[in-house]
Write an enzyme that holds these catalytic residues in place. Structure first.
Site, PDB file in Angstrom:
ATOM      1  CG  ASN A 156     -19.041 -24.201  -8.410  1.00 21.90           C
ATOM      2  OD1 ASN A 156     -19.287 -25.298  -7.905  1.00 21.90           O
ATOM      3  ND2 ASN A 156     -19.615 -23.776  -9.512  1.00 21.90           N
ATOM      4  CD1 TRP A 157     -13.989 -26.506  -4.493  1.00 24.05           C
ATOM      5  CD2 TRP A 157     -14.340 -28.198  -3.070  1.00 24.05           C
ATOM      6  NE1 TRP A 157     -13.252 -26.261  -3.362  1.00 24.05           N
ATOM      7  CE2 TRP A 157     -13.447 -27.277  -2.468  1.00 24.05           C
ATOM      8  CE3 TRP A 157     -14.702 -29.346  -2.367  1.00 24.05           C
ATOM      9  CZ2 TRP A 157     -12.914 -27.481  -1.181  1.00 24.05           C
ATOM     10  CZ3 TRP A 157     -14.181 -29.539  -1.086  1.00 24.05           C
ATOM     11  CH2 TRP A 157     -13.294 -28.621  -0.511  1.00 24.05           C
ATOM     12  CE  LYS A 158     -17.592 -24.961 -12.218  1.00 23.06           C
ATOM     13  NZ  LYS A 158     -17.463 -24.504 -13.586  1.00 23.06           N
ATOM     14  N   GLY A 179     -14.032 -21.746 -10.161  1.00 21.84           N
ATOM     15  CA  GLY A 179     -14.225 -23.179 -10.401  1.00 21.84           C
ATOM     16  C   GLY A 179     -12.892 -23.905 -10.387  1.00 21.84           C
ATOM     17  N   GLY A 180     -12.345 -24.156 -11.565  1.00 24.07           N
ATOM     18  CA  GLY A 180     -11.139 -24.973 -11.736  1.00 24.07           C
ATOM     19  C   GLY A 180     -10.019 -24.653 -10.751  1.00 24.07           C
ATOM     20  CD  GLU A 191     -19.897 -18.245 -12.520  1.00 27.51           C
ATOM     21  OE1 GLU A 191     -18.789 -18.411 -12.012  1.00 27.51           O
ATOM     22  OE2 GLU A 191     -20.719 -19.162 -12.643  1.00 27.51           O
ATOM     23  CG  HIS A 222     -22.922 -22.788 -12.426  1.00 29.47           C
ATOM     24  ND1 HIS A 222     -22.551 -23.358 -13.621  1.00 29.47           N
ATOM     25  CD2 HIS A 222     -21.805 -22.192 -11.932  1.00 29.47           C
ATOM     26  CE1 HIS A 222     -21.256 -23.126 -13.827  1.00 29.47           C
ATOM     27  NE2 HIS A 222     -20.792 -22.424 -12.813  1.00 29.47           N
ATOM     28  N   GLY A 239     -14.270 -22.188 -17.474  1.00 30.08           N
ATOM     29  CA  GLY A 239     -13.439 -23.366 -17.737  1.00 30.08           C
ATOM     30  C   GLY A 239     -12.653 -23.300 -19.033  1.00 30.08           C
TER      31      GLY A 239
HETATM   32  P1  PGA Z   1     -14.010 -21.703 -13.797  1.00 26.62           P
HETATM   33  O1  PGA Z   1     -15.523 -21.901 -13.313  1.00 26.62           O
HETATM   34  O2  PGA Z   1     -13.327 -20.863 -12.760  1.00 26.62           O
HETATM   35  O3  PGA Z   1     -13.459 -23.080 -13.910  1.00 26.62           O
HETATM   36  O4  PGA Z   1     -14.074 -21.005 -15.120  1.00 26.62           O
HETATM   37  C1  PGA Z   1     -16.236 -20.861 -12.712  1.00 26.62           C
HETATM   38  C2  PGA Z   1     -17.634 -21.283 -12.427  1.00 26.62           C
HETATM   39  O5  PGA Z   1     -18.206 -22.034 -13.227  1.00 26.62           O
HETATM   40  O6  PGA Z   1     -18.218 -20.902 -11.391  1.00 26.62           O
END
Ligand code: PGA
Length: 239
Positions: free
Chosen positions: A5-7, A220-221, A160, A90, A166
């Site tokens: 998930n590149w956001k 994510g990150g 999650e 999300h 994050g």
């Molecule tokens: P993260 O994000 O790996 O940066 O904690 C995960 C997500 O929000 O899907």
């Protein structure tokens, strides 16, 4: 399944370069990798992924048909752009845009109607966990979807915990296990894919994946760095 998930990250050229790197990650055919870039780069990333088994996904959509909805994208558009996955619910959208499961039911239904896979996110806040209400909160986020009378075959759930996203603090494998088992019992599908998300990194992945309750990860990150993402995929395959 390991989904990136590149956001709201990457310029167009960064998205193309990152997608090329992800495309070249070698993994077993049974390991499914997905990328969810910002919607505006879907087309560019789709070109990079042509002919590869890497799945393409949107980070969100609404459940409405075509019409006067400024700034919105629906499930049919996602399908038309070449997506196979759509992340829904999300916690960043629940927090920032007040999305609730009730509101998301039509979106889940429309993604399923297009034949795509909704990746439905649920997770408790730190306050809910600290007060012993984590399971109640997660079940509460699922119930309106389960009560909507949809055929949820094909739905993927991503657990999650909000406090883990994050922050660099993954949930413990015991807590993940309890929650995933609870989710599977509630959806009444022992074979349901339940991913874990929240600070999955090359360092934490081995521990997270050590539980057979975990069907993969939403990352994510760490997914913004192809080497780290590849290391997470490798950790999955070692478990
Ligand atoms: P993260 O994000 O790996 O940066 O904690 C995960 C997500 O929000 O899907």
């Amino acid at each position: 399944m390991i989904i990136a998930n590149w956001k709201m990250n990457t310029t167009r050229s960064e998205a193309i370069a990152l997608a090329q790197d992800v495309r070249s990650i070698s993994c077993r055919p049974s390991t499914k990798i997905g990328i969810c870039p910002p919607a505006i780069w879907i087309d560019a990333v789709s070109n990079v992924l042509k002919g590869s088994p890497v799945l393409l996904g949107m980070q969100n959509c609404i459940g409405d048909p075509f019409g006067a909805q400024t700034g919105c994208i629906n499930a049919e558009m996602a399908k038309g752009a070449g997506c196979q996955l759509v992340i829904l619910g999300h916690s960043e959208r629940r927090a920032r845009f007040s999305e609730t499961t009730e509101m998301l039911v039509p979106a889940v239904a429309s993604v399923l109607e297009t034949g795509n896979i909704p990746v439905f996110c649920i997770g408790e806040t730190l306050a809910e966990r600290d007060s012993g209400r984590a399971i109640e909160a997660v079940v509460g986020q699922l119930k309106p979807l389960l009560n909507a009378g949809l055929d949820l075959d094909g739905l993927i759930i991503a657990y999650e915990p909000v406090w883990a996203i994050g922050t660099g603090h993954s949930a413990t494998v015991d807590d993940i296990c309890i929650m995933h088992r609870t989710i599977r019992a509630i959806v009444d599908r022992p074979d349901a894919l339940v991913l874990y998300g929240g600070s999955v990194s090359p360092e934490s992945a081995g521990t997270v994946f050590s539980s057979t309750e975990v069907s993969g990860a939403l990352v994510g990150g760490a997914s913004l760095n192809a080497e780290k993402f590849a290391a997470i995929v490798a950790a999955w395959e070692q478990n």
